[in-house]
Design an enzyme around this catalytic site. Structure first.
Site, PDB file in Angstrom:
ATOM      1  N   LYS A  99      -2.088   1.932  -6.400  1.00  0.00           N
ATOM      2  CA  LYS A  99      -1.341   1.173  -5.401  1.00  0.00           C
ATOM      3  C   LYS A  99      -0.702  -0.047  -6.055  1.00  0.00           C
ATOM      4  O   LYS A  99      -1.299  -0.695  -6.903  1.00  0.00           O
ATOM      5  CB  LYS A  99      -2.271   0.703  -4.289  1.00  0.00           C
ATOM      6  CG  LYS A  99      -2.819   1.828  -3.412  1.00  0.00           C
ATOM      7  CD  LYS A  99      -1.838   2.223  -2.336  1.00  0.00           C
ATOM      8  CE  LYS A  99      -2.506   3.166  -1.330  1.00  0.00           C
ATOM      9  NZ  LYS A  99      -1.558   3.563  -0.290  1.00  0.00           N
ATOM     10  N   THR A 100       0.519  -0.337  -5.643  1.00  0.00           N
ATOM     11  CA  THR A 100       1.176  -1.580  -6.042  1.00  0.00           C
ATOM     12  C   THR A 100       1.548  -2.323  -4.766  1.00  0.00           C
ATOM     13  O   THR A 100       1.290  -1.838  -3.659  1.00  0.00           O
ATOM     14  CB  THR A 100       2.450  -1.301  -6.863  1.00  0.00           C
ATOM     15  OG1 THR A 100       3.410  -0.630  -6.018  1.00  0.00           O
ATOM     16  CG2 THR A 100       2.135  -0.410  -8.062  1.00  0.00           C
ATOM     17  N   HIS A 145      -3.450  11.579  -7.282  1.00  0.00           N
ATOM     18  CA  HIS A 145      -3.748  13.005  -7.446  1.00  0.00           C
ATOM     19  C   HIS A 145      -3.937  13.395  -8.910  1.00  0.00           C
ATOM     20  O   HIS A 145      -4.374  14.511  -9.199  1.00  0.00           O
ATOM     21  CB  HIS A 145      -2.592  13.860  -6.898  1.00  0.00           C
ATOM     22  CG  HIS A 145      -2.419  13.784  -5.412  1.00  0.00           C
ATOM     23  ND1 HIS A 145      -1.386  13.097  -4.825  1.00  0.00           N
ATOM     24  CD2 HIS A 145      -3.138  14.323  -4.403  1.00  0.00           C
ATOM     25  CE1 HIS A 145      -1.466  13.212  -3.505  1.00  0.00           C
ATOM     26  NE2 HIS A 145      -2.528  13.949  -3.225  1.00  0.00           N
ATOM     27  N   ASP A 173     -16.094  11.678  -3.256  1.00  0.00           N
ATOM     28  CA  ASP A 173     -16.221  11.663  -1.798  1.00  0.00           C
ATOM     29  C   ASP A 173     -16.217  13.067  -1.201  1.00  0.00           C
ATOM     30  O   ASP A 173     -16.448  13.237  -0.001  1.00  0.00           O
ATOM     31  CB  ASP A 173     -15.108  10.810  -1.174  1.00  0.00           C
ATOM     32  CG  ASP A 173     -13.705  11.332  -1.476  1.00  0.00           C
ATOM     33  OD1 ASP A 173     -13.562  12.128  -2.425  1.00  0.00           O
ATOM     34  OD2 ASP A 173     -12.757  10.933  -0.773  1.00  0.00           O
ATOM     35  N   ARG A 222      -6.959  10.759  10.357  1.00  0.00           N
ATOM     36  CA  ARG A 222      -5.641  10.935   9.750  1.00  0.00           C
ATOM     37  C   ARG A 222      -4.662  11.507  10.766  1.00  0.00           C
ATOM     38  O   ARG A 222      -5.029  12.268  11.653  1.00  0.00           O
ATOM     39  CB  ARG A 222      -5.777  11.899   8.568  1.00  0.00           C
ATOM     40  CG  ARG A 222      -4.482  12.182   7.837  1.00  0.00           C
ATOM     41  CD  ARG A 222      -4.711  13.128   6.683  1.00  0.00           C
ATOM     42  NE  ARG A 222      -5.521  12.512   5.659  1.00  0.00           N
ATOM     43  CZ  ARG A 222      -6.013  13.174   4.619  1.00  0.00           C
ATOM     44  NH1 ARG A 222      -5.795  14.455   4.480  1.00  0.00           N
ATOM     45  NH2 ARG A 222      -6.743  12.543   3.715  1.00  0.00           N
ATOM     46  N   HIS A 257       1.133  11.659  -5.776  1.00  0.00           N
ATOM     47  CA  HIS A 257       1.164  10.318  -6.361  1.00  0.00           C
ATOM     48  C   HIS A 257       0.091  10.250  -7.438  1.00  0.00           C
ATOM     49  O   HIS A 257      -0.662  11.218  -7.632  1.00  0.00           O
ATOM     50  CB  HIS A 257       0.992   9.228  -5.297  1.00  0.00           C
ATOM     51  CG  HIS A 257      -0.205   9.397  -4.416  1.00  0.00           C
ATOM     52  ND1 HIS A 257      -1.495   9.156  -4.852  1.00  0.00           N
ATOM     53  CD2 HIS A 257      -0.321   9.800  -3.119  1.00  0.00           C
ATOM     54  CE1 HIS A 257      -2.347   9.379  -3.878  1.00  0.00           C
ATOM     55  NE2 HIS A 257      -1.675   9.780  -2.806  1.00  0.00           N
ATOM     56  N   THR A 279       0.060  15.914   2.554  1.00  0.00           N
ATOM     57  CA  THR A 279       0.433  14.802   3.428  1.00  0.00           C
ATOM     58  C   THR A 279       1.809  14.219   3.087  1.00  0.00           C
ATOM     59  O   THR A 279       2.333  13.408   3.827  1.00  0.00           O
ATOM     60  CB  THR A 279      -0.624  13.684   3.354  1.00  0.00           C
ATOM     61  OG1 THR A 279      -0.916  13.404   1.979  1.00  0.00           O
ATOM     62  CG2 THR A 279      -1.907  14.124   4.037  1.00  0.00           C
ATOM     63  N   GLN A 316     -13.556  23.524   5.296  1.00  0.00           N
ATOM     64  CA  GLN A 316     -13.475  23.503   3.838  1.00  0.00           C
ATOM     65  C   GLN A 316     -14.537  24.407   3.224  1.00  0.00           C
ATOM     66  O   GLN A 316     -14.309  25.055   2.208  1.00  0.00           O
ATOM     67  CB  GLN A 316     -13.630  22.072   3.305  1.00  0.00           C
ATOM     68  CG  GLN A 316     -13.419  21.991   1.790  1.00  0.00           C
ATOM     69  CD  GLN A 316     -13.318  20.568   1.284  1.00  0.00           C
ATOM     70  OE1 GLN A 316     -12.686  19.729   1.890  1.00  0.00           O
ATOM     71  NE2 GLN A 316     -13.953  20.303   0.150  1.00  0.00           N
ATOM     72  N   LYS A 365      -7.763  -0.809  -5.415  1.00  0.00           N
ATOM     73  CA  LYS A 365      -7.551   0.638  -5.396  1.00  0.00           C
ATOM     74  C   LYS A 365      -6.571   1.055  -6.475  1.00  0.00           C
ATOM     75  O   LYS A 365      -5.522   0.447  -6.657  1.00  0.00           O
ATOM     76  CB  LYS A 365      -7.040   1.075  -4.023  1.00  0.00           C
ATOM     77  CG  LYS A 365      -6.985   2.588  -3.850  1.00  0.00           C
ATOM     78  CD  LYS A 365      -6.708   2.973  -2.412  1.00  0.00           C
ATOM     79  CE  LYS A 365      -6.714   4.481  -2.259  1.00  0.00           C
ATOM     80  NZ  LYS A 365      -6.461   4.903  -0.872  1.00  0.00           N
ATOM     81  N   LYS A 392     -12.920   7.736   4.618  1.00  0.00           N
ATOM     82  CA  LYS A 392     -11.924   7.093   5.472  1.00  0.00           C
ATOM     83  C   LYS A 392     -12.595   6.546   6.722  1.00  0.00           C
ATOM     84  O   LYS A 392     -13.591   7.069   7.197  1.00  0.00           O
ATOM     85  CB  LYS A 392     -10.823   8.086   5.859  1.00  0.00           C
ATOM     86  CG  LYS A 392     -10.097   8.631   4.634  1.00  0.00           C
ATOM     87  CD  LYS A 392      -9.152   9.745   5.013  1.00  0.00           C
ATOM     88  CE  LYS A 392      -8.503  10.313   3.745  1.00  0.00           C
ATOM     89  NZ  LYS A 392      -9.458  11.042   2.916  1.00  0.00           N
TER      90      LYS A 392
END
Length: 430
Positions: free
Chosen positions: A235-236, A46, A197, A84, A43, A38, A176, A232, A80
């Protein structure tokens, strides 16, 4: 410890299929994780999967990274609430190249060892798979009842969901699942790993393998990461913490880990470093004796920053952090690149000064009281100078008649003024 014992100790197992541990203990086993392309960078969200694969390879097993070129065009509904955005092929190819370069820092892809990692793109085996072939070869082996029983589907089809689920997303678990079947047949891949998930998708793949080929398949998931406050992980306020230094500077990356709470740092150091258990236990015990020294956070930040960006970038980040919180020199300040400098002084008062004014020369008193609002008046500025309270670029101003010229510029465009120990003012020259 074997691979599974190592993961258990590190808190990295959520679910594991029966027989998985025995298979891994019996022989070298090939396992895969999927990464959706994506973005052209990973990040820190991962990083759990990357560390799982690092431990897997260190234990003698063979990793396969499946870049979701095909599945990235669909979108995984797991965890989600919205569908997406679908990616085009050119974007996926660009993102794959960036991801592959980053993964090579962690994982051995190039050695002649039997467990050297490989990377594949599921678009390569899905692109010529017609719809009719797919529903005949895959779809008829998995019932709708089975697919509907998955939590990821239930949540999206529940009365509480206002968005529903497209047919495209509903079929994701079949796509998948076919990945697992394909890898089982072509690479003897027996194990799929993923976040908690992904359990439904993993078990669908295992079911497909059993129904079509009568073969064994195994699965293992890790807990989804959250911070101790429930927010989460990764994340910032400014968004994701990326592995690409162009997106997140090594300084900001280092600060993310350094600012971990005690509780989070004790978890993170097990998951995101390869330090041995005895050393980690000793570190945690040492930290508990003197938590104010933040030894655990410092070691965590060092280990992860070195792992991602290398020791040189870590040393630069450490130097940069000393500018605000230590006794850094003007030489350290001058070595900062623009991104790091702006990261360090994010939130401090900033002012702009015309380059023409600087070229003409600006008396230090005028710079402090007129060109900026660092001081409310020239009188206040002179008193501060007389009291030896003012620094320019981390050097004390000894001369009250100092004229500031372009020779004071950092990186050709910045000047740092300081009043006392903690009051910083950043001037940008334009």
């Amino acid at each position: 410890m074997n691979f599974v014992e190592e993961l258990r100790w590190r808190g990295m197992i959520h679910n594991i299929m029966p027989g998985t541990e025995e298979q891994l203990a019996k022989e070298q086993t090939t396992a895969y994780v999927g990464i959706d392309p994506t973005a052209d960078s990973l990040h820190i969200g991962h990083l759990v999967s990357v560390m799982m694969m690092k431990h897997l390879q260190m234990a003698g097993h063979k990793p396969i990274f499946v870049i979701g070129g095909a599945t990235g065009m669909i979108g995984d509904p797991s965890g989600k609430s919205l569908e997406r955005n679908l990616l085009d092929e050119d974007t996926i190819q660009k993102n794959m190249a960036g991801i592959k370069a980053q993964l090579s820092k962690f994982i051995d892809f190039n050695s002649s060892e039997s467990n050297a990692a490989i990377m594949v793109n599921n678009y390569d085996w899905m692109k010529n798979f017609s719809f009719l072939d797919f529903i005949r070869e895959v779809g008829k082996h998995i019932t709708v009842n089975y697919m509907m029983s998955k939590d990821s589907v239930k949540k999206r089809l529940s009365a509480d969901s206002t968005n529903g689920m497209s047919f495209t997303e509903f079929t994701y678990q079949l796509v998948q699942g076919y990945d697992f079947l394909y890898l089982r047949r072509n690479y003897n891949c027996l194990l799929q790993m993923g976040g908690s998930d992904q359990w439904g998708n993993i078990t669908t793949g295992g079911e497909l393998i059993r129904r079509k080929d009568g073969g064994e398949a195994y699965g293992l998931t890790w807990p989804l990461m959250t911070k101790s406050d429930g927010k989460k992980f990764g994340k910032t306020e400014s968004g994701n913490v990326w592995l690409d230094p162009r997106r997140t500077s090594p300084y900001k990356f280092y600060q993310f880990w350094l600012n971990s709470t005690d509780e989070d740092a004790a978890r993170y150091i097990k998951i995101f470093t390869i330090l041995p258990p005895a050393e980690i236990d000793a570190l945690i015990a040492e930290h508990q004796e003197a938590p104010h020294l933040r030894k655990l956070q410092k070691v965590l930040a060092k280990e992860v920053t070195c792992l991602i960006h290398g020791e040189e970038a870590y040393n630069s980040a450490l130097e940069a952090s000393q500018i605000l919180f230590g006794n850094a020199t003007s030489d350290v300040l001058k070595r900062l690149d623009e991104d790091t400098l702006l990261s360090v002084f994010e939130g401090v008062p900033q002012f702009e000064v015309a380059r023409t004014d600087l070229e003409a020369g600006i008396p230090i008193v005028d710079l402090m009281a007129e060109k900026t609002s660092m001081m409310s008046s020239k009188g206040e500025a002179r008193r501060a100078l007389k009291g030896n309270a003012i620094s320019i670029n981390k050097e004390k101003v000894q001369d009250q008649e100092l004229v500031v010229t372009p020779e004071y510029l950092i990186d050709g465009k910045f000047i740092l003024l300081q009043s006392g120990k903690k009051n910083y003012f950043l001037i940008t020259v334009k």
